[in-house]
Design a protein around this motif. Structure first.
Motif, short mmCIF file in Angstrom:
data_model
loop_
_atom_site.label_atom_id
_atom_site.label_comp_id
_atom_site.label_asym_id
_atom_site.label_seq_id
_atom_site.Cartn_x
_atom_site.Cartn_y
_atom_site.Cartn_z
N SER A 1 0.88 -1.16 0.00
CA SER A 1 0.00 0.00 0.00
C SER A 1 0.92 1.21 0.00
O SER A 1 1.70 1.41 0.92
N VAL B 1 -3.26 6.62 -3.60
CA VAL B 1 -2.65 5.50 -2.90
C VAL B 1 -2.81 4.26 -3.78
O VAL B 1 -3.90 3.96 -4.25
N THR C 1 -8.36 10.32 -2.24
CA THR C 1 -9.23 11.21 -1.49
C THR C 1 -9.13 12.55 -2.19
O THR C 1 -8.10 13.19 -2.15
N ASN D 1 3.28 9.46 6.42
CA ASN D 1 2.29 8.40 6.28
C ASN D 1 1.07 8.68 7.13
O ASN D 1 1.17 9.19 8.25
N TRP E 1 -2.68 6.76 8.24
CA TRP E 1 -3.60 5.62 8.15
C TRP E 1 -4.83 5.90 8.99
O TRP E 1 -4.77 6.62 9.98
N ARG F 1 -4.75 2.95 4.32
CA ARG F 1 -3.84 4.07 4.10
C ARG F 1 -4.55 5.20 3.37
O ARG F 1 -5.25 4.97 2.40
N LEU F 2 -4.38 6.38 3.87
CA LEU F 2 -4.92 7.55 3.19
C LEU F 2 -3.76 8.35 2.66
O LEU F 2 -2.65 8.27 3.17
#
Lengths: 366, 246, 415
Positions: A206, A213, A247, B98, B100, B111-112
Motif C-alpha cells: 500500500s 494510494v 481522497t 504516512n 492511516w 492508508r490515506l
C-alpha cells in the motif's frame, strides 16, 4: 427463545456496565424488497427455500471491551430477529483476550484477522471463513479461533497465527505468518498460510504516491486434490489485485480495484467442468472490476456509488446508496442493488438470480 | 496654594506612574525566560492526552469529538476517537509522511494519502502543534495588573504566522490566560482564551482553550484537555500501523 | 455466398418491421444526441474563449519566469520587481491596446458575521478599463488609486449581504506567510452574468494589495490587451524580444497557454459528453442484443433448417451480424435526416440566451448567442460509433444462433 436471548443481551449489558466494561450497542432495523430473475439459478434456489420478495430483520450488535492492565478482552456479538419468526439468529463475531508486554502482544480466542490492502478483494487473505459482502466491504465479519502473536519492532513486524481447523478431525492446525515493513511511504506485507486445504503465499503493498494510494497484491495458492474427488481446478493458482484510492477532498473519495483470480471460473469453465464430470472447487469468478465513489455533504448526507462487473461474462451490478446522518446517535441508509447484466448471459453458479433489491436500514448507536 | 497644587500634581503623577509601572524584575531577560516556560507548558514534546474538541459555527449544530492522543515530536501522533458512539474506536495514525485510518469494523488500517489528508490539518495546525514561540519571537513585558502581566511577542522576521501576539500571563502560575494574535497590519485575527490551569508533569498547564475566530461571528473551537500527561517516551509500537488494532 | 447471406439478412430486417423500427430508432436517437452534444459543447467553448479574454486573461500576460509552472498556488515570492518599468518598456509594441500590473493572491472576505474564500486582485482600475470588461457594469463608484476599497461581484454581494459603502474585513497572507487582516469598505459591485467569477473574484487598488501582502512596488503579473485576438502571435514575439533584452527574469504567455486549464475543462466536458454517449450506445447495444436474441429464439427452427441445408456455423453467425449491421446503417441514416435541420439551425442561428438569467449559474462565462459548431468529422464519427455498437451488439446473439444444435432446433420446428 427470542425473549430469552434478548434478556441475555440485556443482562450482559447491565453486567458489563456494572463491571465498568466499555461497551457499545448498535440497534438496527433493515427492510428489503427484492425482485428475482426466474432463471435456472432461481429454480435451484427455489427447490431449497422459498424466495421472499419482502424481507426484514432487527439486529442488536454489542461491542464490549474490558481492560485490566496488560490484559484486554474484546467482544462483538449480535442477535437478529425476524418478523413472524419465534427463533432468532445469533453469532459471536469475536471474543478474544489480548495480553500485551511492550511491543509484544498475544491474542487468543475468536478474532477477526484481515490481511491484504484491498478494499474489495484480498487474494493473500484466505484465513477468512466467509467471503466479505462485496457491497459493504467495511462491514464486520465473523472471526476465526486463533492464537496470534505479534512483535512490533524497527526491522520488521511479524505476526504469527495458529488456528485449529474447524470441523476437520483428521487435520490438526493451520499456521500463518505475516511480515510487515514500512519503507518510506509504502507498507509492504509478506504473507504465507499453511492450510491443508489451500496453501497461500503472497505479498501486498500500500503505497502513498501523493496523487493517490496504490494498493497491489499477488498470491499463489495451492489447491490439493483430495483423493475421492476429481477437482477441476486443483494445483497452483495465482491471483492478483491492483487498486487505486484517492481522497479528492474532505468530502469526495474514490476507490477502484481490479481482481484476477486464476482459480476462479468463467461461466464457460464452469459448464465445461460440469459436463466433463469433475467437481469444481468454486473459488469465485475469474475477472472482476469494482469501484466505489462516495461524497459527503455537510456531514449530513453521504452518497456512494459502487459498481461490480464480472469482466469475463458480462455480469454487472450497480449499488447506489444514500446515507442520512440525523445526528451522532442515528443514521439511515437507503440503497439499491441493481443487476444490469446483459440479457442472455448465462448465469454462473454464484450469480444470485436477483434483478434488484431496495434496502432501507436505520441504525441507532448507544 | 501653588505648592499644594504642585504637590498634588506630583503625587498624582507618581501614583499614576506607580499604577502602570512594572516591577523592576520584569526586564527583557525575564520576559524571554517566561516565554520559554510558556512554550514548555503549552507544547510538551512527548505527551498523552485526552481532550474534547467542539467546533461552534453560527447556524450549525456544534460538532463535538472526544479524542485520546499520543504524540511524539511534530511528526508522530496516534489519535483515537472516544466519542460519539458512531465513530468510536476509529483511529488515525500519523507517522512522518504516512497517514492511516483504522476503523474497527474493517479490522485493519487503511492508508490515506497524506497530501490530500483531511485529518492532516488537525495535526499541522500551527496553533496546536507548533513547537513554540521562543525561537521566532522577541518577548517584552509591557503591562502589569496584579499578578497578570502582558507579554508582547513581536516577530523576529516576517516569515512567521503572526506579526505580534499579546499574551496575558499569570506570573505566579506562569501560564497564559489569554492570547490575541495580530496580523501584519496590526489588526487582531484570532483570540485564544486559556483556563483551568492544572499542574501536570511538574508544570502548570492550561487545560481548557477556546479559540475564537475574529473574522467570523460566532465561530469558535473549544478544546478541553481532560487529561494531559507529559511522558518520558512513547513506545514506538504505538506508531506501527500493524499495531493499530490493539 | 456473402451476397446471399446479405440478402437473407436484409430480408430479415424488413420481415419484422416493428422490431426493426424500434432498433433503428434507438440508433437514430443516439446519432442525433451525439451530433447535438458535440456541436453544442464545441460551440460553447468557442464562445467562452473570447469571453474569458474579455473578463479575465486579456491576450497576453507577463510573469516571473518561474511563476507559470506553479501558478495554481499563487506564489507571491515569484513576483515582478518594478512592474511599471516593464509596462513602460512594452507600451509601444504594435497592437498593444493597454497593459497594467496586477497583484493576485487568495484570501478571505468577511462581513464580520460570515467569511468566504476569494481571489484578491490588486489592480489599477483606470488602466484596466481598456483591458477587461469587468468594470463596464458597476453599481457604486470605481476603485480609487489607493485605499481600503474593494470592488466585489454581484453574487458575492448577495451572499454576504453587502452593498456599496458596507464595511468588510479582508484576510490574506503576506509574501512571508504572515497572516494579515485589514479593514476595508465596498466601493462598488460589478455584474458580468457569471456567478462563479462574481462569487470568487474581488478587486482592490494595487497599492492596497501590495501593503496587504507586504509586496511594496511589486506585482505578480502584467496583463496586456491587444487590438484583436489574431495579432496575439505577432505581439507575443515582440514582447518576448523586449523581455529577453531588458528583463531576462520575465516571460510572456498568451491566452491559450493562460487558459490551459480551461482547455482541460473543455476536454473534461467533452469526455462527459462522451460518457453520456457511452451510456446511450450501451443502451443501444443492449437493445440490439435483446431484440436480436429474441429474433434468434424465434427463428431457431429456421436456423436449424439453414444448418441442415448446408449453412455452416460461420454462415449463420455472419447472417445475424449482417442483420445488425443493416439495422444500424438504416438507423444512422434516419438519425442524420432527423438531425440535419436542427444542426443547421443551431450552427447558423444559434440559441439566444438571457445571459444574466440562464448562464449565471454556469461554471463558465457565456455569451448572449450560443452557436453550435459541427464539423463533417462529427457526422462521420457519430455514425461510425453507432454502427460499430450495432455490429458488436449482434455478435453475442449471432454466436448463440450459430451454436444451435441442428437436431434440437428442427425438433422445435416440427413440434
Amino acid at each position: 427463545m427470542k425473549r430469552i436471548l434478548s434478556a441475555g443481551v440485556l443482562a450482559a449489558l447491565v453486567s458489563s456496565a456494572a463491571y465498568g466494561m466499555d461497551f457499545n450497542l448498535v440497534a438496527l432495523t433493515d427492510m428489503t424488497y427484492t425482485s428475482y430473475i426466474k432463471n435456472d439459478a432461481y429454480n435451484i434456489m427455489a427447490e431449497h427455500i422459498t424466495p421472499q420478495a419482502a424481507g426484514a430483520y432487527e439486529e442488536l450488535r454489542l461491542k464490549a471491551k474490558q481492560q485490566v492492565e496488560q490484559v484486554k478482552f474484546d467482544f462483538v456479538g449480535w442477535i437478529k430477529g425476524y418478523p413472524g419468526r419465534e427463533s432468532v439468529d445469533y453469532a459471536i463475531d469475536s471474543a478474544y483476550f489480548s495480553v500485551e508486554n511492550g511491543p509484544f502482544v498475544l491474542y487468543a480466542g475468536k478474532q477477526r484477522i484481515k490481511w491484504g490492502t484491498g478494499l474489495f478483494w484480498n487474494p493473500v487473505d484466505s484465513l477468512q471463513p466467509n467471503p466479505l459482502d462485496i457491497y459493504r466491504p467495511t462491514e464486520d465479519l465473523e472471526g476465526i479461533y486463533a492464537l496470534r502473536a505479534e512483535l512490533s519492532n524497527d526491522i520488521v513486524t511479524p505476526s504469527l497465527i495458529i488456528t485449529p481447523k474447524p470441523g476437520a478431525a483428521y487435520k490438526g492446525l493451520d499456521a500463518a505468518i505475516q511480515l510487515y515493513k514500512l519503507v518510506g511511504t509504502c507498507d509492504i506485507f509478506l504473507n504465507y498460510i499453511y492450510d491443508t486445504d489451500i496453501q497461500n503465499i503472497g505479498a501486498a503493498i500500500s503505497w502513498d504516491l501523493g496523487f493517490f494510494v496504490l494498493n497491489c497484491q499477488a498470491a499463489l495458492k495451492q489447491v490439493p486434490g483430495s483423493g475421492e474427488f476429481k477437482l477441476a481446478n486443483r494445483g497452483f493458482n495465482s491471483s492478483y489485485m491492483a487498486g487505486l484510492t484517492r481522497t479528492i477532498s474532505n468530502e469526495l473519495s474514490v476507490v477502484a480495484e481490479y481482481y484476477r483470480n486464476s482459480a476462479g471460473m468463467s461461466n464457460n469453465d464452469y459448464v465445461a467442468s460440469v459436463t466433463s464430470g469433475t467437481i469444481p472447487v468454486f473459488l469465485g469468478k475469474k475477472d472482476y472490476l469494482a469501484y466505489t465513489a462516495s461524497y459527503t455533504w455537510n456531514n449530513l448526507l453521504s452518497i456512494s456509488f459502487t459498481g461490480l462487473h464480472g469482466l469475463d461474462d458480462g455480469t454487472s451490478f450497480l449499488f447506489p446508496a444514500i446515507s442520512y446522518v440525523e445526528n451522532t446517535g442515528y443514521d439511515a441508509q437507503l440503497a439499491l442493488l441493481q443487476n444490469i447484466s446483459a440479457r442472455g448471459v448465462k448465469e454462473g453458479i454464484d450469480s444470485a438470480p436477483i434483478y434488484s433489491t431496495v434496502e432501507l436500514r436505520i441504525n441507532a448507536y448507544f | 496654594m501653588k505648592k499644594l497644587l504642585l504637590f498634588t500634581v506630583v503625587m498624582l503623577l507618581a501614583a499614576g506612574a506607580g499604577l502602570f509601572a512594572l516591577d523592576a524584575k520584569f526586564d527583557k531577560a525575564y520576559a524571554e525566560k517566561l516565554l520559554k516556560t510558556v512554550d514548555k507548558s503549552l507544547y510538551p514534546q512527548i505527551f498523552k492526552s485526552s481532550l474534547t474538541m467542539t467546533t461552534f459555527r453560527n447556524g450549525r449544530e456544534p460538532l463535538a469529538y472526544k479524542y485520546e492522543i499520543y504524540s511524539k515530536g511534530a511528526d508522530k501522533s496516534l489519535m483515537k476517537i472516544v466519542s460519539p458512539a458512531r465513530d468510536k474506536g476509529k483511529k488515525i495514525l500519523l507517522n512522518g509522511d504516512n497517514l492511516w485510518m483504522y476503523m474497527p469494523d474493517v479490522s485493519r488500517p487503511i492508508r490515506l494519502s497524506r497530501k490530500q489528508a483531511f485529518m492532516g490539518s488537525t495535526f499541522s495546525n500551527e496553533d496546536l502543534a507548533s513547537s513554540g514561540w521562543a525561537d521566532n519571537y522577541n518577548a517584552e513585558i509591557t503591562q502589569q495588573k496584579g499578578t497578570l502581566i502582558l507579554l508582547v511577542l513581536s516577530a523576529k522576521n516576517r516569515e512567521v504566522a503572526y506579526a505580534k501576539i499579546e499574551m496575558w500571563i499569570d506570573d505566579n502560575a506562569k501560564v497564559p490566560t489569554e492570547a490575541v494574535y495580530f496580523g501584519l497590519s496590526g489588526k487582531a485575527i484570532k483570540k485564544m482564551e486559556f483556563s483551568n490551569p492544572q499542574t501536570i508533569g511538574g508544570l502548570v498547564r492550561p487545560l481548557d482553550m477556546k479559540m475564537v475566530d475574529l473574522i467570523e461571528e460566532g465561530a469558535y473551537t473549544e478544546v478541553k484537555m481532560l487529561t494531559m500527561e507529559e511522558l518520558q517516551s512513547v513506545p514506538e509500537y504505538m506508531f506501527d500501523q500493524s499495531q493499530m488494532g490493539r | 455466398m456473402r451476397t446471399q447471406l446479405a440478402g437473407i439478412a436484409l430480408r430479415n430486417v424488413f420481415k419484422n418491421k416493428r422490431r426493426s423500427i424500434l432498433n433503428m430508432m434507438t440508433f437514430a436517437v443516439s446519432v442525433f444526441v451525439l451530433l447535438m452534444g458535440l456541436g453544442m459543447v464545441k460551440g460553447q467553448f468557442n464562445a467562452i474563449y473570447e469571453r474569458i479574454i474579455d473578463l479575465r486573461t486579456g491576450h497576453l500576460k507577463i510573469y516571473n519566469k518561474a511563476y507559470p509552472a506553479v501558478k495554481s498556488t499563487l506564489p507571491l515570492d515569484l513576483a515582478i520587481d518594478d512592474p511599471n518599468a516593464v509596462v513602460l518598456a512594452i507600451k509601444n509594441v504594435p497592437h498593444i491596446k493597454g497593459a497594467s500590473p496586477r497583484l493576485i493572491h487568495d484570501g478571505l472576505i468577511s462581513n464580520m458575521k460570515k467569511k468566504t474564500g476569494v481571489l484578491i486582485n490588486g489592480v489599477d482600475e483606470a488602466a484596466e478599463k481598456n483591458i477587461l470588461t469587468v468594470y463596464n457594469n458597476i453599481e457604486g463608484s470605481p476603485l480609487p488609486v489607493d485605499g481600503g476599497q474593494v470592488l466585489i461581484g454581484r453574487a458575492l454581494a448577495k451572499i454576504l449581504d453587502l452593498k456599496p459603502g458596507s464595511p468588510v474585513l479582508l484576510f490574506s497572507q503576506t509574501v512571508g506567510n504572515m497572516n494579515n487582516l485589514v479593514d476595508a469598505g465596498v466601493s462598488g459591485v460589478y455584474s458580468i452574468g457569471f456567478d462563479a467569477m462574481e462569487k470568487s473574484e474581488l478587486y482592490v487598488p494595487l497599492a492596497f494589495a501590495q501593503r496587504l501582502c507586504d509586496m511594496e512596488n511589486k506585482a505578480t503579473e502584467i496583463i496586456i490587451r491587444l487590438d484583436r485576438t489574431n495579432s496575439t502571435a505577432e505581439a507575443k514575439t515582440a514582447v518576448a524580444a523586449i523581455l529577453a533584452a531588458k528583463f531576462p527574469g520575465l516571460t510572456v504567455v498568451d491566452w491559450k497557454e493562460e487558459n490551459a486549464d480551461l482547455f482541460e475543462l473543455a476536454k473534461a466536458k467533452m469526455s462527459s459528453i462522451g460518457t453520456f454517449a457511452g451510456i446511450l450506445l450501451f443502451l443501444s447495444f443492449f437493445i440490439i442484443v435483446n431484440t436480436m436474441t429474441m429474433s434468434v429464439f424465434e427463428r431457431t427452427p429456421e436456423v436449424g433448417t439453414l444448418r441442415a441445408i448446408g449453412f455452416d456455423r460461420k454462415n449463420v453467425r455472419d447472417m445475424f451480424m449482417m442483420e445488425g449491421f443493416f439495422l444500424s446503417i438504416f438507423g444512422v441514416l434516419l438519425g442524420y435526416v432527423l438531425a440535419a435541420p436542427f444542426i443547421y439551425y443551431l450552427n447558423v442561428h444559434g440559441l439566444v440566451l438571457d445571459v444574466m438569467k440562464v448562464a449565471s449559474n454556469s461554471n463558465m462565462p457565456m455569451t448572449d448567442v450560443l452557436k453550435a459548431y459541427n464539423t463533417p468529422s462529427d457526422w462521420i464519427m457519430s455514425g461510425l460509433v453507432c454502427i460499430i455498437a450495432g455490429v458488436l451488439g449482434s455478435y453475442f446473439p449471432a454466436k448463440m444462433a450459430s451454436d444451435t444444435n441442428i437436431v434440437k432446433a428442427l425438433q422445435r420446428g416440427v413440434r
